[in-house]
Enzyme design. Structure first.
Site, short mmCIF file in Angstrom:
data_model
loop_
_atom_site.label_atom_id
_atom_site.label_comp_id
_atom_site.label_asym_id
_atom_site.label_seq_id
_atom_site.Cartn_x
_atom_site.Cartn_y
_atom_site.Cartn_z
N ARG A 37 0.82 -1.19 0.08
CA ARG A 37 0.06 0.05 0.07
C ARG A 37 0.82 1.52 0.15
NH1 ARG A 37 -4.10 0.00 4.89
NH2 ARG A 37 -5.36 -1.49 3.52
N ARG B 115 -2.21 6.51 9.80
CA ARG B 115 -2.29 6.15 8.51
C ARG B 115 -2.01 7.32 7.47
NH1 ARG B 115 -4.30 0.85 8.20
NH2 ARG B 115 -3.54 -0.34 10.10
N LYS C 139 -4.45 1.08 14.80
CA LYS C 139 -4.27 1.99 13.85
C LYS C 139 -4.92 3.19 14.18
CE LYS C 139 -6.88 -0.54 11.26
NZ LYS C 139 -7.73 -1.27 9.80
N LYS D 219 -6.49 6.96 12.54
CA LYS D 219 -6.74 7.68 11.06
C LYS D 219 -6.99 9.14 11.16
CE LYS D 219 -7.88 3.23 9.27
NZ LYS D 219 -8.86 2.54 8.19
N CYS E 130 -15.59 -2.49 -0.77
CA CYS E 130 -14.34 -2.70 -0.31
C CYS E 130 -13.81 -3.84 -1.04
CB CYS E 130 -14.30 -3.16 1.42
SG CYS E 130 -14.89 -4.82 1.30
N CYS F 141 -8.61 -10.59 0.34
CA CYS F 141 -8.50 -9.89 1.70
C CYS F 141 -8.53 -11.15 2.69
CB CYS F 141 -9.72 -9.04 2.06
SG CYS F 141 -9.98 -8.76 3.80
N CYS G 222 -17.10 -7.84 5.07
CA CYS G 222 -17.02 -8.42 6.41
C CYS G 222 -17.41 -7.16 7.37
CB CYS G 222 -15.74 -9.00 7.14
SG CYS G 222 -14.57 -7.77 7.26
N CYS H 294 -14.45 -1.66 5.95
CA CYS H 294 -13.69 -0.92 5.00
C CYS H 294 -14.29 0.13 4.01
CB CYS H 294 -12.73 -1.73 4.39
SG CYS H 294 -11.55 -2.88 5.62
FE1 SRM Z 1 -9.53 -1.62 5.91
C1 SRM Z 1 -8.31 -4.37 7.64
C2 SRM Z 1 -8.66 -2.78 2.97
C3 SRM Z 1 -10.19 1.41 4.68
C4 SRM Z 1 -11.49 -0.80 8.77
N1 SRM Z 1 -8.61 -3.32 5.46
C5 SRM Z 1 -8.12 -4.21 6.04
C6 SRM Z 1 -7.25 -5.20 5.18
C7 SRM Z 1 -5.71 -4.91 5.37
C8 SRM Z 1 -7.34 -6.72 5.72
C9 SRM Z 1 -6.32 -7.27 6.79
O1 SRM Z 1 -6.39 -6.74 7.77
O2 SRM Z 1 -6.07 -8.43 6.48
C10 SRM Z 1 -7.85 -5.23 3.89
C11 SRM Z 1 -7.08 -5.49 2.72
C12 SRM Z 1 -7.89 -6.08 1.68
C13 SRM Z 1 -7.10 -6.10 0.27
O3 SRM Z 1 -6.88 -7.27 -0.10
O4 SRM Z 1 -6.48 -5.12 -0.21
C14 SRM Z 1 -8.41 -3.61 4.10
N2 SRM Z 1 -9.32 -0.77 4.05
C15 SRM Z 1 -9.18 -1.64 2.87
C16 SRM Z 1 -9.19 -0.78 1.74
C17 SRM Z 1 -8.32 -1.10 0.61
C18 SRM Z 1 -10.70 -0.80 1.30
C19 SRM Z 1 -11.08 0.03 0.04
O5 SRM Z 1 -11.93 -0.44 -0.69
O6 SRM Z 1 -10.58 0.98 -0.39
C20 SRM Z 1 -9.14 0.47 2.39
C21 SRM Z 1 -7.43 1.22 2.50
C22 SRM Z 1 -7.26 2.36 3.00
C23 SRM Z 1 -5.73 2.89 3.08
O7 SRM Z 1 -5.37 3.40 1.87
O8 SRM Z 1 -5.08 3.04 4.10
C24 SRM Z 1 -9.31 0.38 3.76
N3 SRM Z 1 -10.59 0.09 6.51
C25 SRM Z 1 -10.82 1.06 6.06
C26 SRM Z 1 -11.66 1.99 6.62
C27 SRM Z 1 -12.28 3.27 5.86
C28 SRM Z 1 -11.38 4.25 6.15
O9 SRM Z 1 -10.47 4.22 6.72
O10 SRM Z 1 -11.84 5.72 5.85
C29 SRM Z 1 -12.10 1.32 7.46
C30 SRM Z 1 -13.12 1.77 8.48
C31 SRM Z 1 -12.70 3.03 9.44
C32 SRM Z 1 -12.05 2.53 10.57
O11 SRM Z 1 -10.85 2.19 10.39
O12 SRM Z 1 -12.57 2.38 11.57
C33 SRM Z 1 -11.41 0.11 7.54
N4 SRM Z 1 -9.92 -2.31 7.80
C34 SRM Z 1 -10.47 -1.90 8.73
C35 SRM Z 1 -10.45 -2.59 9.80
C36 SRM Z 1 -11.24 -2.67 11.20
C37 SRM Z 1 -10.63 -1.81 12.24
C38 SRM Z 1 -11.26 -1.79 13.63
O13 SRM Z 1 -11.17 -0.88 14.11
O14 SRM Z 1 -11.64 -2.66 13.87
C39 SRM Z 1 -9.67 -4.10 9.52
C40 SRM Z 1 -9.29 -5.09 10.41
C41 SRM Z 1 -8.28 -4.66 11.57
O15 SRM Z 1 -7.62 -3.92 11.31
O16 SRM Z 1 -8.29 -5.54 12.29
C42 SRM Z 1 -9.14 -3.63 8.24
FE1 SF4 Z 2 -11.39 -7.10 3.99
FE2 SF4 Z 2 -13.60 -6.79 5.46
FE3 SF4 Z 2 -12.04 -4.79 4.84
FE4 SF4 Z 2 -13.82 -5.79 2.92
S1 SF4 Z 2 -14.40 -4.78 5.15
S2 SF4 Z 2 -11.36 -5.23 2.64
S3 SF4 Z 2 -13.68 -7.75 3.76
S4 SF4 Z 2 -11.40 -6.47 6.09
#
Ligand code: SRM
Ligand code: SF4
Length: 595
Positions: free
Chosen positions: A71, A139, A219, A221, A442, A448, A487, A491
């Site tokens: 990333r 981030r 993390k 943000k 997402c 993922c 899930c 995201c």
């Molecule tokens: Fe996310 C984890 C993809 C924005 C909440 N996110 C992941 C992972 C890395 C899966 C993993 O941990 O193994 C995903 C990778 C998937 C893949 O194959 O690419 C993933 N998240 C993404 C992206 C690519 C989704 C998208 O459609 O663009 C976004 C990358 C942003 C970036 O450039 O950094 C992405 N993730 C978000 C957002 C939205 C935001 O940040 O504005 C959220 C919700 C806001 C938040 O953080 O509360 C988000 N991602 C999560 C979470 C849940 C965090 C939590 O507090 O519980 C996880 C899982 C974790 O961290 O344990 C996660």
């Molecule tokens: Fe993966 Fe769940 Fe984030 Fe979608 S919402 S990219 S399934 S961790």
């Protein structure tokens, strides 16, 4: 992996080194160990495996098809033509596409272990970085995407760069592992990151000035939004900033804290939160205020339970007033004022051509689900943007809705941009429904590791059917915010959408309804399970009722809030499918989840 062990791994990592280099170089290892995977996240990469092939490989008793997601991080989504071309070239070392992220970054998927160093090195040498794109640190800082040349947009972009620079982690391990000890020279952080300790490979690392040796509990943000466009979804951020202008210049920023969307189905202690206003500070104190908030989270965040370690839980546990008092105590020389009222109207990107205000134009191009690829018989996004970067040398901006802005276009070059887009069948958003223009899913399957259902690959087909209903009802110009995730981690930011579909199992989604187009209201769980095929018919009655009952000019969000909601915030139980079911079963009740 238990939460405590992540804390131990960080503590014992010697500046996030661990045994990353050894494991990457060992040709006998098909993948890195879990502990090194924890550390790799801080360097901007995740180990994954191809979920499409997992079952077949397991059946044949073969190893998983391991690879890495990498990333790139760029404040406010800014990327030069040269940097874009480097990402394009790095595609050959990945599965072949670029994925724009909804935090304005770029992901490469399917990078093999033996190519990981070349890919990260290529990105770092382009003047961008992967450092801190993932991991328990601050981030990528999000900022307003539109490159409007006025004081407020310029200041918001500058602030996103200042914040990014302040919160870069300082260990020399990044330079040592990926750059053979070279200096890191980022476009937005021109100072040396770690002059004293650089290139002392293996040497014990001094504690990081902000992160110490344990980094953050989770993390973190940050996003900056300019009213009335909330494209960065500021209320979903741990820390948000909204500028206020006095006499044509930015006077200061209202600060919001405690947003975040991740939750686990059935775990009542986890849930989405919208951020709340904390206070207002003058422009000169904004970055110090951010540091006071980040270090408060560092010192007070939950380090025993990662599921409850985000800032939103720290604010909830301490209480907003106590949290504010703690932050203020860390800012003795700063004048703190009450937060100012905030008014947002939409999270949408403005798509199409616009004037920047300096005689030049920008064009925001719709990219379906942020996936930059050449689709057989469809848009050739990869070729189009490559040609624009190569031939016209124009900078791009990744938007928070995973679209791409072509910036700084002199009016006489507009036809050349148009010609390249047309040549590669990249559509203008004009003919699309307003709902499609703003929808997002997402990544989910096949990369993922946490996904329970399809998302990016499923939503476009669902939108085809919803589009047909919208056109039939004459609602094609009404923006209705549809978001999907594979899930409950959220995201795709589904919990403040008009309709949020949250994966529960293959083909099955929980349906949340009642967020808002402005991103300032949480949706409630409306239906426990909807199959993928049933989503359009489940959405239809809501659209029909909206059409029948709306006031002139009323958005779907406005109508739903007026007619279907009490105004009370959803209770934790209203987010949780399994738990509510189980509780009801124990109590011998029939469960009603509509809320
Ligand atoms: Fe996310 C984890 C993809 C924005 C909440 N996110 C992941 C992972 C890395 C899966 C993993 O941990 O193994 C995903 C990778 C998937 C893949 O194959 O690419 C993933 N998240 C993404 C992206 C690519 C989704 C998208 O459609 O663009 C976004 C990358 C942003 C970036 O450039 O950094 C992405 N993730 C978000 C957002 C939205 C935001 O940040 O504005 C959220 C919700 C806001 C938040 O953080 O509360 C988000 N991602 C999560 C979470 C849940 C965090 C939590 O507090 O519980 C996880 C899982 C974790 O961290 O344990 C996660
Ligand atoms: Fe993966 Fe769940 Fe984030 Fe979608 S919402 S990219 S399934 S961790």
């Amino acid at each position: 992996m238990s939460k405590a062990s992540v804390e131990e791994i960080k503590l014992e990592s010697n500046g996030l080194r661990g045994r990353i280099s050894e494991q990457l170089q060992d040709p006998g290892l098909s993948h890195v160990e879990d502990s090194e995977n924890v550390l790799l996240k801080f360097h901007g990469t995740y180990q994954q495996d191809d979920r499409d092939r997992r079952a077949a490989l397991a059946k044949e008793k073969k190893d998983k098809a391991w690879s890495f997601m990498v990333r790139s991080k760029m404040p406010g989504g800014r990327i030069s033509a040269r940097q874009w071309l480097i990402h394009h070239e790095l595609c050959v070392l990945s599965e072949g596409s670029l994925r724009l992220t909804n935090r304005q970054g770029i992901q490469l998927h399917g990078v093999l272990k033996g190519n990981l160093k070349s890919v990260i090195q290529g990105i770092a040498r382009s003047g961008l970085t992967t450092m801190g794109a993932c991991g328990d640190v601050v981030r990528n800082t999000m900022g307003p995407a539109a490159p409007i040349k006025d004081a407020v947009h310029a200041d918001a972009q500058r602030l996103s760069e200042e914040l990014s620079q302040r919160f870069l982690w300082r260990s020399s391990s990044y330079a040592d592992i990926w750059l053979d000890g070279e200096r890191l020279d980022l476009d937005w952080a021109r100072t040396e990151v770690n002059p004293a300790v650089r290139a002392r490979t293996g040497a014990a690392e001094a504690a990081d000035p902000i992160y110490g040796t344990k980094y953050l509990p989770r993390k973190f943000k940050i996003g900056i939004a300019i009213q009335p466009r909330n494209d960065v979804d500021v209320f979903s951020q741990d820390l948000g900033f909204v500028p206020h202008v006095v006499d044509g210049a930015v006077d200061g920023y209202t600060v919001t804290v405690g947003g975040g969307f991740g939750m686990s189905h059935g775990q009542l202690s986890t849930r989405p939160f919208l951020a709340q206003p904390l206070f207002y500070v003058k422009r000169g104190d904004v970055v110090d205020a951010a540091e006071a908030i980040v270090t408060t989270q560092r010192d007070h965040g939950n380090r025993t339970e990662r599921k409850n370690a985000r800032l939103k839980y720290t604010v909830e546990t301490m209480g907003l007033d106590a949290f504010r008092a703690e932050v203020v105590s860390r800012l003795p020389a700063v004048v703190i004022e009450p937060a100012q009222p905030l008014h947002f109207s939409t999270v949408e990107d403005a798509l199409g051509w616009f004037e920047q205000g300096d005689g030049k134009l920008f064009c925001a191009v719709y990219v379906s689900m942020g996936r930059i690829t050449d689709r057989p018989g469809g848009p050739q996004y990869l070729s189009a943007f490559n040609e624009i970067a190569r031939e016209l040398d124009l900078p791009f901006i990744v938007t928070p809705n995973t679209n791409l802005i072509i910036a700084d276009v002199a009016p006489e070059r507009k036809p050349a941009v148009e010609a390249i887009l047309a040549k590669h069948a990249v559509p203008h958003a004009d003919g699309m429904t307003a709902t499609r223009r703003v929808a997002h899913a997402c990544v989910a399957l096949p990369t993922c590791g946490l996904s329970l259902s399809e998302s990016e690959r499923a939503l476009p087909g669902v939108l085809d059917e919803i589009d047909a209903i919208l056109r039939e009802l004459g609602l094609e110009n009404d923006p209705i915010l549809v978001r999907m995730t594979g899930c409950p981690n959220g995201c795709g930011r589904p919990y403040n959408a008009d309709f949020g579909f949250v994966g529960r199992a293959p083909n099955k989604y929980a349906m949340f309804v009642g967020g808002s187009l402005a991103g300032d209201r949480l949706a409630g769980l409306e239906q426990k399970v909807v199959t993928l095929a049933d989503i359009p018919s489940t959405v239809r009655p809501y659209l029909e009722a909206y059409k029948a009952e709306r006031h002139p000019g009323e958005t779907f969000s406005g109508w739903f809030g007026r007619t279907r909601q009490s105004g009370a915030a959803p209770t934790p139980e209203q987010f949780h499918v399994e738990l509510a079911e189980r509780a009801a079963r124990l109590a011998g009740q029939k469960v009603e989840m509509a809320g």
